[in-house]
Design a protein around this motif. Sequence first.
Motif, PDB file in Angstrom:
ATOM      1  N   ILE A 450       0.814  -1.224   0.000  1.00 46.50           N
ATOM      2  CA  ILE A 450       0.000   0.000   0.000  1.00 46.50           C
ATOM      3  C   ILE A 450       0.845   1.270   0.000  1.00 46.50           C
ATOM      4  CG2 ILE A 450      -2.146  -0.887   1.000  1.00 46.50           C
ATOM      5  CD1 ILE A 450      -1.057   0.117   3.718  1.00 46.50           C
ATOM      6  N   LEU A 451       2.151   1.110   0.061  1.00 45.45           N
ATOM      7  CA  LEU A 451       2.996   2.312   0.120  1.00 45.45           C
ATOM      8  C   LEU A 451       2.879   3.135  -1.161  1.00 45.45           C
ATOM      9  CD1 LEU A 451       6.157   0.739   1.775  1.00 45.45           C
ATOM     10  CD2 LEU A 451       4.460   2.205   2.851  1.00 45.45           C
ATOM     11  N   GLY A 452       2.481   2.472  -2.235  1.00 47.02           N
ATOM     12  CA  GLY A 452       2.279   3.231  -3.469  1.00 47.02           C
ATOM     13  C   GLY A 452       3.212   2.811  -4.580  1.00 47.02           C
ATOM     14  N   THR A 453       3.356   3.643  -5.558  1.00 44.57           N
ATOM     15  CA  THR A 453       4.127   3.467  -6.807  1.00 44.57           C
ATOM     16  C   THR A 453       3.387   2.581  -7.815  1.00 44.57           C
ATOM     17  OG1 THR A 453       5.465   1.486  -6.386  1.00 44.57           O
ATOM     18  CG2 THR A 453       6.306   3.559  -5.493  1.00 44.57           C
ATOM     19  N   THR A 454       3.675   2.851  -9.059  1.00 39.89           N
ATOM     20  CA  THR A 454       3.080   2.030 -10.110  1.00 39.89           C
ATOM     21  C   THR A 454       4.119   1.098 -10.720  1.00 39.89           C
ATOM     22  OG1 THR A 454       3.543   3.789 -11.692  1.00 39.89           O
ATOM     23  CG2 THR A 454       1.321   3.730 -10.765  1.00 39.89           C
ATOM     24  N   ALA A 455       5.382   1.411 -10.521  1.00 36.43           N
ATOM     25  CA  ALA A 455       6.438   0.547 -11.051  1.00 36.43           C
ATOM     26  C   ALA A 455       7.772   1.003 -10.465  1.00 36.43           C
ATOM     27  CB  ALA A 455       6.492   0.642 -12.574  1.00 36.43           C
ATOM     28  N   PHE A 456       8.720   0.090 -10.392  1.00 39.33           N
ATOM     29  CA  PHE A 456      10.087   0.456  -9.982  1.00 39.33           C
ATOM     30  C   PHE A 456      11.049  -0.622 -10.466  1.00 39.33           C
ATOM     31  CE2 PHE A 456      10.690  -2.340  -6.157  1.00 39.33           C
ATOM     32  CZ  PHE A 456       9.380  -2.788  -5.974  1.00 39.33           C
ATOM     33  N   THR A 457      12.325  -0.382 -10.283  1.00 35.52           N
ATOM     34  CA  THR A 457      13.328  -1.374 -10.714  1.00 35.52           C
ATOM     35  C   THR A 457      13.951  -2.006  -9.481  1.00 35.52           C
ATOM     36  OG1 THR A 457      13.820  -0.019 -12.633  1.00 35.52           O
ATOM     37  CG2 THR A 457      15.403  -1.748 -12.102  1.00 35.52           C
ATOM     38  N   PRO A 458      13.446  -3.176  -9.066  1.00 34.31           N
ATOM     39  CA  PRO A 458      14.080  -3.811  -7.908  1.00 34.31           C
ATOM     40  C   PRO A 458      15.470  -4.328  -8.265  1.00 34.31           C
ATOM     41  CG  PRO A 458      12.294  -5.202  -8.758  1.00 34.31           C
ATOM     42  CD  PRO A 458      12.340  -3.978  -9.611  1.00 34.31           C
ATOM     43  N   ILE A 459      16.380  -4.263  -7.304  1.00 35.56           N
ATOM     44  CA  ILE A 459      17.751  -4.728  -7.546  1.00 35.56           C
ATOM     45  C   ILE A 459      17.860  -6.186  -7.124  1.00 35.56           C
ATOM     46  CG2 ILE A 459      20.184  -4.396  -6.943  1.00 35.56           C
ATOM     47  CD1 ILE A 459      19.585  -1.468  -6.516  1.00 35.56           C
ATOM     48  N   ILE A 460      18.388  -6.984  -8.026  1.00 38.73           N
ATOM     49  CA  ILE A 460      18.484  -8.431  -7.782  1.00 38.73           C
ATOM     50  C   ILE A 460      19.409  -8.715  -6.606  1.00 38.73           C
ATOM     51  CG2 ILE A 460      19.216 -10.638  -8.803  1.00 38.73           C
ATOM     52  CD1 ILE A 460      18.449  -9.308 -11.557  1.00 38.73           C
ATOM     53  N   ASN A 461      18.968  -9.666  -5.803  1.00 40.58           N
ATOM     54  CA  ASN A 461      19.688 -10.060  -4.600  1.00 40.58           C
ATOM     55  C   ASN A 461      20.697 -11.145  -4.980  1.00 40.58           C
ATOM     56  OD1 ASN A 461      19.799  -9.575  -1.907  1.00 40.58           O
ATOM     57  ND2 ASN A 461      17.816 -10.515  -1.445  1.00 40.58           N
ATOM     58  N   MET A 462      21.910 -10.766  -5.300  1.00 40.39           N
ATOM     59  CA  MET A 462      22.924 -11.728  -5.729  1.00 40.39           C
ATOM     60  C   MET A 462      23.130 -12.791  -4.639  1.00 40.39           C
ATOM     61  SD  MET A 462      26.396 -10.328  -7.311  1.00 40.39           S
ATOM     62  CE  MET A 462      27.366 -11.262  -8.446  1.00 40.39           C
ATOM     63  N   PRO A 463      23.239 -14.070  -4.918  1.00 41.34           N
ATOM     64  CA  PRO A 463      23.422 -14.686  -6.242  1.00 41.34           C
ATOM     65  C   PRO A 463      22.133 -15.130  -6.918  1.00 41.34           C
ATOM     66  CG  PRO A 463      23.830 -16.314  -4.540  1.00 41.34           C
ATOM     67  CD  PRO A 463      23.422 -15.066  -3.833  1.00 41.34           C
TER      68      PRO A 463
END
Length: 525
Positions: A450-463
């Motif tokens: 519910i925090l909002g936003t319509t899209a974002f680029t999550p950063i992959i959790n290596m590995p």
Amino acid sequence: MAIKQVTVPNIGDYKDVDVIEVNVKVGDVIQEEDSLITLETDKASMEVPAPFSGTVKEVSVKVGDKVSESSLVLLVETDAVNTNETASSTILTQSAVEQGSQQQIAAAQMLEIKVPDIGDYKDVDVIEVNVKPGDEIKEEDSLATLETDKASMEIPSPYTGKVVDVKITVGDKVSKGDLVLTLLVSQGQVATENKISKAAQVEEVVKSPVVEQAAIVSKVPNTNAHASPAVRRLARILGIDLSRVIATGRKGRITKEDCDNYIKKAVQSLQTGQVSSGGGLDLLPDPQVDFAKFGEIEVEALSRINKLSAKNLARNWVKIPHVTFYDDADITDLEAFRNAKKTAAEKAGVKVTPLSFLIKAAATALQEYPRFNSSLSNDGEGLIVKKYYHIGFATDTPKGLVVPVIKNADQKGIFEISREIMDLVKKGREGKLKPDDMQGATFTISSLGILGTTAFTPIINMPEVAIMGVSKSAIKPVWNGTEFIPRTMLPLSLSTDHRVIDGALAAQFLTRYCAILADLREMLL
Ligand code: CAO
């Protein structure tokens, strides 16, 4: 002009002593006190210093010879007219140096090492003490580092020996002549007064104010690396480019440990085959800005989690070629089902949010697309495909972002997953998560809910090789072929590691994930 003999002076009871070094040759111009030869018995080594200046005309001994008192060492041409026949050189013992006498050295003895001449400086800060009692040190090893506002200086050891007692600590203020430590001089070591004064010279590194400022505010490699002479010497020996070493020392100083860590990492990278022939990113140093110049500022300390996340995220972002794919999942029926089960959930003592379904659906989609449940092998030659489905979920806590893991999500029901989420979130926010709670994820969901936003680029959790970002659901008009109908749509942002997952596969995975969320019965197939 006169030719003078230099003979072995009184060396106590020793006879037939080995010549182990000859430090001059014919033609050399020597100064009074220059070391001519070194002698060694089984108990002591001794230097024979020149008793006067002149030019060497003949060397009468060679390495391996055995000499006694009065043995001829050299013939030296001097300017003196009156010849002081067979002027014998003298040997100073360690204690003799201290006492100003000219006696022979004992086999091993305690020395007091003091702060040498450091120019006009007084009450200088001790910023590093590099030795501790029991350390075996070599001549020239750095004992301590001193720092004024203009320069940093090292106190090198004038002798090889064993540290018995250290008399200074970091933060002390010292001046010339203050006691640094006591040293048990290794067996057989002899020093001349000449040697002491030379060895005790302080090396100095003058720092420009710019370097100083950069060092204070930055822990990143910079081209004006700030390091003591001993560290620079070490870096030279090991071939380390100090501008690439991350400084952790006081005021941004590069320490020996920083060099060790740099080498360790380099070796690890070599062993895991992660060194690129491109030679790194070769980035500019971070900009050093004095923000206070432009207005009021306040400096807040970063939490441990903040600092850890920053390092991991930065590495993941630069090392993984991210591609993010966006789609909306129709969760109208999922929400209807979830609401219908609210009472049952309450009875079971759990709160069910869309996140539980997202985790369960991910486990299903991962089984169908095993490449998403894999990791690149360290040598980059293979893909490790995991047969377990552990789903991490990003959790916002007062101390920063943590990612607890729901293990074997494929084998758990929605209520069980919900219960685990509740427990893990509680632990996370209370700072009670254990390492095991946060290990082993094969895929991660980052739900902003519910925090909002319509899209974002999550950063992959290596590995891991993919991560699902979830934004806020909204009711939207959707065309069903004949009309627009209101549907609850959940925006999804799937980031993938392009080294492992091609765009086509990513699109298929995301489409399938949306289909499962749209109709939970798909999970039964
Ligand atoms: N859209 C709309 N509403 C949503 C939603 C979504 N995508 N996801 C959850 N909600 C609703 C829930 O249904 C719940 O409402 P109801 O009480 O009416 O059912 C409400 O939002 C609160 O949910 P929640 O946040 O308490 O619980 P959650 O299970 O959805 O999320 C957690 C738990 C831990 C993921 C979340 O609290 C959190 O910390 N999110 C932040 C993660 C984050 O920071 N990611 C960014 C990483 S990149 O910096």
